[in-house]
Design an enzyme around this catalytic site. Structure first.
Site, PDB file in Angstrom:
ATOM      1  CB  SER A 160      -0.872  -0.008   1.268  1.00 31.98           C
ATOM      2  OG  SER A 160      -1.501   1.251   1.478  1.00 31.98           O
TER       3      SER A 160
ATOM      4  CE1 TYR B 248      -4.457  -2.759   4.934  1.00 35.27           C
ATOM      5  CE2 TYR B 248      -3.445  -0.609   4.665  1.00 35.27           C
ATOM      6  CZ  TYR B 248      -4.007  -1.739   4.119  1.00 35.27           C
ATOM      7  OH  TYR B 248      -4.107  -1.852   2.746  1.00 35.27           O
TER       8      TYR B 248
END
Length: 265
Positions: A139, A152
């Protein structure tokens, strides 16, 4: 990576980016097996793309991976690729008293240990293939974290490091390791609001640009759409600290406004 003639496992293939990439690879003449926790979601996706295969897998539960792998390879001995899309993303309040670790532990089990465990099970088979591909998914938050989702962000930074190490260890084999690092995309990863957020990149646009990059750069180590470049290269460009503060200040302000609006209803 060649884009056709493969047999690909895609975890998290029933929704979001996983479903989108499953459709793209299916359309290019690959045998696509989508895996996830919910059989109904997988079956709904496969019904929309005749010929797509499904297998149930709870990637968070490491104890299920050996049996899953055995069944997978028995059914698809030509498997030569895996796309690790499955993941969860949850807000965490690290200032709470007490701090709950439930979401953090689930995130690490799913986002980090899941791909590591599945790769460990599949690598002996993949290394024996003439050509194979492992696609990991990180990401933009691996490089410039979102403070609202600390675990995360950390899990994606860890997968980035893991991908680099895995690529180096496999350098003398026929297994290619490609990292996809999406920006903020219109999916339901964090609920319906994200899927409709105008600040997020439209899913169709992300899929189109990603497939174009995979086609144009078959030997690429990272697939980075233009929208994620600022996050990916913030450190190199000398703006990491400034961008980090601006990004998180803006996010926290938006979150506070949402909470206030909800309370006013």
């Amino acid at each position: 990576m060649k884009l056709s003639g493969n047999t690909l496992l895609i975890t998290g293939g029933g929704s979001g980016i996983g479903r989108g990439l499953a459709a793209e690879f299916h359309a290019r003449g690959n045998t696509v097996i989508i895996a996830g926790r919910r059989a109904s979601v997988l079956e709904e996706t496969a019904a929309a793309f005749p010929g797509m295969k499904t297998m149930v897998l709870d990637i968070e539960d490491g104890a299920t991976i050996p049996a899953f792998t055995e069944k997978l390879l028995a059914a698809y001995p030509g498997l030569n690729g895996v796309l690790h899309i499955a993941g969860i993303m949850r807000n965490e309040d690290l200032t709470a008293d007490p701090v709950s670790l439930v979401d953090a532990e689930a995130t690490i089990a799913t986002n980090l240990l899941g791909p590591i465990r599945l790769n460990a099970a599949l690598l002996p088979h993949l290394i024996r293939q003439q050509q194979a591909t492992i696609l990991t998914v990180t990401s933009g938050l691996a490089f410039l974290p979102l403070a609202l989702t600390p675990t995360y962000s950390a899990s994606k930074a860890a997968i980035h490091a893991y991908s680099q190490a895995l690529r180096y260890q496999l350098r003398e084999t026929g297994v290619q390791v490609i990292e996809l690092a999406p920006p903020y995309v219109q999916t339901e990863l964090m609920g319906e609001r994200q899927a409709k957020d105008p600040m997020a990149m439209p899913l169709a646009d992300y899929l189109a640009e990603t497939m174009q990059l995979l086609e144009a750069q078959p030997d690429a180590e990272e697939i980075l759409v233009e929208r994620v470049h600022r996050q990916r290269f913030a450190e190199r460009n000398g703006e990491h600290a400034t961008f980090f503060k601006m990004f998180n200040d803006m996010t926290y302000a938006a979150r506070a406004a949402e909470v206030k609006a909800m309370k006013a209803r």
